[in-house]
Design a protein around this motif. Structure first.
Motif, short mmCIF file in Angstrom:
data_model
loop_
_atom_site.label_atom_id
_atom_site.label_comp_id
_atom_site.label_asym_id
_atom_site.label_seq_id
_atom_site.Cartn_x
_atom_site.Cartn_y
_atom_site.Cartn_z
N THR A 1 35.75 35.56 29.17
CA THR A 1 34.57 36.35 29.53
C THR A 1 34.09 35.93 30.92
O THR A 1 34.51 34.89 31.46
CB THR A 1 33.42 36.11 28.54
N GLN A 2 33.23 36.73 31.48
CA GLN A 2 32.63 36.36 32.76
C GLN A 2 31.87 35.04 32.62
O GLN A 2 31.88 34.21 33.52
CB GLN A 2 31.70 37.45 33.27
N ALA A 3 31.24 34.84 31.47
CA ALA A 3 30.50 33.60 31.23
C ALA A 3 31.44 32.40 31.20
O ALA A 3 31.10 31.33 31.72
CB ALA A 3 29.71 33.70 29.93
N ASP A 4 32.63 32.57 30.62
CA ASP A 4 33.63 31.49 30.61
C ASP A 4 34.00 31.08 32.03
O ASP A 4 34.05 29.90 32.37
CB ASP A 4 34.90 31.92 29.87
N VAL A 5 34.29 32.08 32.85
CA VAL A 5 34.68 31.82 34.24
C VAL A 5 33.52 31.18 34.99
O VAL A 5 33.70 30.21 35.74
CB VAL A 5 35.15 33.11 34.94
N ALA A 6 32.33 31.70 34.79
CA ALA A 6 31.15 31.18 35.46
C ALA A 6 30.94 29.70 35.15
O ALA A 6 30.70 28.89 36.06
CB ALA A 6 29.91 31.99 35.07
N THR A 7 31.06 29.34 33.89
CA THR A 7 30.91 27.95 33.49
C THR A 7 31.98 27.07 34.13
O THR A 7 31.69 25.98 34.62
CB THR A 7 30.96 27.83 31.95
N ALA A 8 33.20 27.57 34.16
CA ALA A 8 34.32 26.80 34.71
C ALA A 8 34.17 26.51 36.20
O ALA A 8 34.58 25.45 36.67
CB ALA A 8 35.63 27.53 34.45
N TYR B 1 38.98 42.12 42.37
CA TYR B 1 39.84 42.89 41.47
C TYR B 1 40.81 41.96 40.75
O TYR B 1 40.98 42.04 39.54
CB TYR B 1 40.61 43.94 42.28
N HIS B 2 41.43 41.04 41.50
CA HIS B 2 42.37 40.11 40.90
C HIS B 2 41.67 39.13 39.95
O HIS B 2 42.24 38.78 38.91
CB HIS B 2 43.15 39.34 41.97
N LEU B 3 40.49 38.70 40.30
CA LEU B 3 39.73 37.83 39.40
C LEU B 3 39.55 38.50 38.05
O LEU B 3 39.79 37.90 37.00
CB LEU B 3 38.38 37.47 40.01
N ARG B 4 39.14 39.75 38.07
CA ARG B 4 38.92 40.46 36.82
C ARG B 4 40.22 40.61 36.03
O ARG B 4 40.24 40.40 34.81
CB ARG B 4 38.31 41.83 37.08
N GLN B 5 41.29 40.98 36.72
CA GLN B 5 42.57 41.14 36.02
C GLN B 5 43.01 39.84 35.36
O GLN B 5 43.40 39.84 34.19
CB GLN B 5 43.65 41.59 37.01
N ILE C 1 31.00 39.38 42.09
CA ILE C 1 32.28 39.19 42.77
C ILE C 1 33.29 40.22 42.29
O ILE C 1 33.97 40.85 43.11
CB ILE C 1 32.80 37.75 42.55
N GLU C 2 33.36 40.42 41.00
CA GLU C 2 34.32 41.39 40.46
C GLU C 2 34.03 42.81 40.92
O GLU C 2 34.95 43.60 41.09
CB GLU C 2 34.32 41.34 38.93
N ARG C 3 32.77 43.15 41.11
CA ARG C 3 32.39 44.50 41.52
C ARG C 3 32.24 44.64 43.03
O ARG C 3 31.83 45.69 43.51
CB ARG C 3 31.09 44.90 40.85
#
Length: 66
Positions: free
Chosen positions: A36-43, A24-28, A54-56
């Motif tokens: 985007t989720q893709a940005d976080v995934a790449t990082a 939940y905090h990751l998404r917030q 993870i977010e769900r």
């Protein structure tokens, strides 16, 4: 139910709750930062699908290869 079984159930509940809160905090945070989720995934070096899981809270363990 034995004490060991009860303790194991409590631990499982704690882990699931923590995973939910982290997702939940990751998404917030991601949304606040305009990522985007893709940005976080790449990082962090995982797939976009993994970030979504993870977010769900659709994961059973935080295995980086998943």
């Amino acid at each position: 139910m034995s004490e060991e079984e009860w303790a194991a159930g409590q631990e499982e509940a704690r882990v699931r709750t923590e995973a939910y809160v982290l997702g939940y905090h990751l998404r917030q945070i991601r949304e606040e930062q305009g990522l985007t989720q893709a940005d976080v995934a790449t990082a962090v070096g995982v797939s976009q699908a993994r970030v979504s899981q993870i977010e769900r809270n659709e994961i059973h363990q935080l295995d980086p290869d998943g």
